[in-house]
Design a protein around this motif. Structure first.
Motif, short mmCIF file in Angstrom:
data_model
loop_
_atom_site.label_atom_id
_atom_site.label_comp_id
_atom_site.label_asym_id
_atom_site.label_seq_id
_atom_site.Cartn_x
_atom_site.Cartn_y
_atom_site.Cartn_z
N GLU A 136 32.00 45.98 91.95
CA GLU A 136 31.86 45.30 93.28
C GLU A 136 30.71 44.17 93.28
OE1 GLU A 136 31.62 48.29 96.14
OE2 GLU A 136 33.24 49.44 95.39
N HIS A 194 34.65 41.19 82.83
CA HIS A 194 35.25 42.56 83.12
C HIS A 194 36.33 42.50 82.27
CE1 HIS A 194 37.69 45.27 85.57
NE2 HIS A 194 36.44 45.70 85.59
N ASN A 237 39.60 45.19 81.23
CA ASN A 237 40.70 46.14 81.90
C ASN A 237 40.26 47.66 81.62
OD1 ASN A 237 41.84 44.10 82.92
ND2 ASN A 237 43.82 44.34 81.84
N ARG A 241 39.37 43.82 89.96
CA ARG A 241 40.22 45.00 89.23
C ARG A 241 40.52 44.47 87.96
NH1 ARG A 241 41.04 45.84 94.88
NH2 ARG A 241 40.18 47.43 95.80
N ARG A 242 41.56 45.14 87.19
CA ARG A 242 42.14 44.79 86.09
C ARG A 242 42.96 43.53 86.29
NH1 ARG A 242 47.90 46.42 85.80
NH2 ARG A 242 47.51 46.48 83.68
N ILE A 278 35.60 42.12 94.86
CA ILE A 278 36.08 43.44 94.10
C ILE A 278 37.03 42.79 93.09
CG2 ILE A 278 37.26 45.62 93.97
CD1 ILE A 278 36.87 45.69 97.17
N GLN A 333 29.08 49.22 89.65
CA GLN A 333 29.96 49.76 88.83
C GLN A 333 30.07 51.23 88.47
OE1 GLN A 333 30.58 47.81 84.90
NE2 GLN A 333 32.68 47.84 85.14
N PRO A 354 36.85 49.21 88.19
CA PRO A 354 36.32 47.85 88.98
C PRO A 354 34.86 47.70 89.23
CG PRO A 354 38.23 49.33 89.72
CD PRO A 354 37.56 50.27 88.66
N GLY A 364 43.66 40.23 90.14
CA GLY A 364 42.85 41.45 90.24
C GLY A 364 41.51 41.12 91.30
N ARG A 384 46.26 47.16 101.50
CA ARG A 384 45.38 48.02 101.14
C ARG A 384 45.50 49.41 101.71
NH1 ARG A 384 44.74 46.40 95.76
NH2 ARG A 384 44.20 44.28 95.52
N ARG A 428 50.38 49.02 88.26
CA ARG A 428 50.28 49.17 87.00
C ARG A 428 51.76 49.24 86.35
NH1 ARG A 428 45.34 50.23 84.27
NH2 ARG A 428 43.56 50.45 85.89
#
Length: 738
Positions: A733, A725, A727, A662-663, A660, A710, A731, A647, A555, A593
């Motif tokens: 936390e 959640h 997409n 994410r998508r 975390i 968020q 994101p 994700g 990351r 993506r």
């Protein structure tokens, strides 16, 4: 005392005690792999072996000096074959119909089974073998023979079982001596004492390693067990126990022999079932039977090299995960059973999901070998702690003499370990562990990096010269971008962790911060990508994932530059690269993506690497030579499933650590991925991944509760929550209220 022979009146009673194994956990074949290296590897973190192989290995037991150190091979006395014989002779393969023999790896119950039906002769033979998960000093072989038709004259003829061992050649690692030639019926057991022949490094190993091997029954000569004509079924078991302490091995054998064969197997299957049900499993929904089997097999083979958490007797200290696991290790193809960066970068992120205690035992190996790493730094002219590229029993450098440049130049393993410490803390949030285990390592690694760097004050820049990155096709380069990036992360973590653990040396922290700020990260401004090292020419072939790791797992850079890295290095990576390389392309394409490419590389990462019979991984694709039971490839593959498609991440933003989300996406032909248990500090979470959304359920019984952030909005979630959640949402936390 019970004898080692047990009779089962009705085999149906035995089978009725165990639920039928789901198809996703049962690997069945009517033929063996052409290469028997790709038979299942069984283990329990203390002992391991490959089915039909000639070797057993014990956790931490090595033989050989320096780069010649390798796992000390114990002859595989559990490699036993059973024949049914009568006055006409012994049943043979000619008596078996086509597909009359099946070979099954039961992943859910944790044992390998071979079953042969001699229909014309009127009986079946079933042989089982396993390393016991609860009685983890014990190896078990059991044979069960059953009459099919009492009216068959030949079936009713007097018979006997003939048991023969095929342990392979004598060990070149041990001097074995007979301590006792007793038997369980006399209250004693056949006992061997073995001592390794060559010390690994005398400064850190003053004496040979010693082990004791106890047998419930001697099979020096083929053993004959009578099968009376009135008896429908006959079961016979051989138990072997091993430990460094004779009293431990003896108690294990005594405890096991108090049990019936039915109860012994049940204790083993209960331990495995508990792991799948309560600790970790991944369920795939959709048209995904083969992929489900590959996932379950990968988890099984990885767990088999880890210590069992609940055992009959206390575990010994763990000596780490090698690329091909505990059941292999005396060959170069098995990397001699050594520890590499594979442990921390490729396997540990998945191991942590099995349970925090598993990960702690893996990382504890590095903590126990810190003094050896400090010695290694000093011996090579540097300060702090320099972890060797390959380590084994003593924690000193044991890289094969063939390749001295690898040991000299792959310095990234030390910051790799610091990176792993930070990643584990992000999920465990265990401050006591962080200060007692992580801080001493992180601080000494940071000191090593400072002493290893070359700084140019006129340009206000620092470099790592004459190094080798993960791409081992390019030695002796300057400023490998992966090495420099992971070093920056290691320096930052040490600087952050020091004050939390009570260290107030601002001078030390400033030195680490200065190196981190000045350390060069190469970037081609015209083509907008990261050259792998100084002088790298675009499209030059590389061995494996290197620069692309700046996205996931580091990351460090997920910008448009990283997307170009993926595009350029995808065309430059050689086809024979190791399995985890393509998994990392997939994980990084998911971050960027590029979903279609992610799916293509995900399938490429396993389809050419998994052997069909028992879903055993190879290091290289079909057609190339490589290691078997390649846990490193399994680790990369499972990371992509959990953290790429899922994700999911655990990370630090400033001083705040969070889970975390994410998508999410699902692989081809998979509608849903369900992970039954993800540990997060003292909480447990379950995670369901769908094509355009994910659902996470967490429960923290004793904590103060969770909060969610968020888009800068904070929401109190309580001690338990169920959150979906999507997409299209930003994101989220999730952290603990403190």
């Amino acid at each position: 005392m019970l004898k080692s022979i047990w009779f089962i009146v009705n085999i149906a009673l035995l089978k009725g005690c165990f639920a039928e194994t789901p198809e996703t956990y049962l690997l069945k074949s009517h033929s063996l792999p052409p290469d028997l290296n790709f038979m299942p590897t069984l283990g329990n973190g203390h002992l391991g072996y490959t089915v039909f192989g000639d070797a057993i290995f014990m956790n931490g037991v090595y033989n050989g000096a320096g780069g010649n150190s390798k796992r000390a091979r114990i002859p595989n006395w559990l490699n036993i074959s059973s024949e049914v014989c009568d006055r006409f002779g012994c049943a043979s393969g000619e008596d078996v119909e086509v597909n009359g023999t099946s070979y099954e790896m039961d992943l859910r119950d944790g044992y390998f089974r071979e079953r042969t039906t001699y229909r014309k002769l009127g009986f079946t033979v079933e042989q089982r073998t396993y390393t016991h998960k609860f009685y983890n000093r014990a190896l078990v072989y059991e044979v069960v023979v059953t009459r099919l038709d009492s009216r068959n004259t030949r079936a009713n003829a007097p018979k006997f079982l003939k048991l023969t061992q095929y342990p392979g050649n004598s060990s070149d690692a041990f001097d074995f001596v007979l301590v006792s030639n007793g038997s369980s019926s006399s209250g004693d057991y056949r006992t061997l004492r073995g001592r390794t022949k060559v010390l690994e490094f005398e400064k850190f190993q003053t004496d040979p390693q010693e082990i004791f091997v106890l047998f419930s029954q001697s099979l020096e000569q083929p053993l004959q067990v009578q099968w009376p004509t009135w008896q429908e079924q006959l079961s016979y078991s051989i138990i072997i126990t091993m430990d460094r302490d004779e009293s431990v091995a003896r108690k294990e054998l005594q405890d096991v022999l108090k049990l019936s064969s039915r109860t012994l197997l049940q204790k083993h299957t209960e331990s495995w079932n508990s792991f799948w049900d309560n600790e970790f499993s991944i369920e795939l929904k959709g048209d995904a039977l083969e992929l489900s089997q590959i996932v379950n097999a990968g988890i099984f083979y990885l767990v088999s090299s880890l210590p069992s958490i609940n055992t009959n007797q206390k575990n010994e200290p763990f000596y780490g995960l090698s690329p091909t696991g505990l059941g292999r290790g005396n060959l170069e193809a098995d990397y001699q059973g050594h520890n590499f960066w594979d442990t921390e970068i490729w396997m540990l992120p998945v191991v942590t999901q099995f349970g925090l205690e598993y990960a702690k035992q893996v990382l504890d190996y590095r903590h126990r070998k810190l003094e050896a790493a400090k010695y290694h730094a000093n011996a090579t002219g540097y300060k702090g702690a320099r972890f060797p590229w390959e380590s084994a029993y003593t924690g000193t450098e044991v890289t094969n003499p063939c390749c001295p440049e690898v040991a000299q130049q792959e310095i990234h393993i030390s910051p790799d370990i610091s990176f792993a410490l930070q990643r584990f803390y992000s999920q465990s949030l265990d401050k006591e562990w962080a200060c007692n285990t992580a801080w001493p390592i992180a601080a000494e690694v940071a000191k090593f990096l400072v002493s290893r760097a070359s700084c140019d004050d006129s340009q206000n820049m620092c470099h790592f010269l004459k190094v080798m990155g993960p791409d081992e096709d390019h030695p002796d380069v300057n400023d490998n971008v992966y090495t420099n990036a992971v070093s920056k992360i290691a320096l930052d973590f040490a600087e952050w962790l020091g004050p939390m653990c009570g260290n107030t040396s601002t001078e030390l922290f400033e030195r680490w911060r200065e190196l981190s700020d000045r350390l060069l990260i190469l970037q081609d401004e015209v083509l907008n990508y990261h050259p792998q090292h100084q002088g790298y020419i675009l499209n030059t072939t590389v061995k494996q994932a290197d620069t692309i790791l700046l996205g996931y797992p580091l990351r460090f850079d997920i910008s448009s530059t990283h997307l170009n890295d993926l595009r350029f290095y995808a065309n430059a990576t050689r086809e024979s690269g190791p399995a985890m390389t393509w998994s990392m392309f997939s994980a990084n394409y998911l971050v960027s993506r590029q979903d279609k490419l992610a799916n293509e590389y995900f399938e490429r990462g396993y389809k050419s690497y998994v052997r069909p019979e028992f879903k055993v991984w190879s290091e290289t694709p079909l057609g190339y030579e490589g290691s078997a039971n390649f846990l490193t490839g399994i680790g990369g593959f499972l990371q992509t499933l959990i953290f790429g498609y899922g994700g999911l991440d655990f990370g630090r933003v400033g001083d705040q650590f969070s889970m975390i989300i994410r998508r999410t996406l699902t692989p081809p032909n998979v509608d849903e991925i369900h992970i039954n248990s993800i540990p997060y500090e003292d909480a447990k979470c379950s995670f369901t991944i769908r094509f355009q959304s994910s659902e996470i359920v967490c429960w923290d019984r004793f904590g103060p509760g969770f909060q969610m952030v968020q888009d800068q909005r904070r929401t109190f979630l309580g001690r338990s929550f169920n959150f979906t959640h999507r997409n299209e949402d930003p994101p989220i936390e999730i952290s603990f209220l403190r």
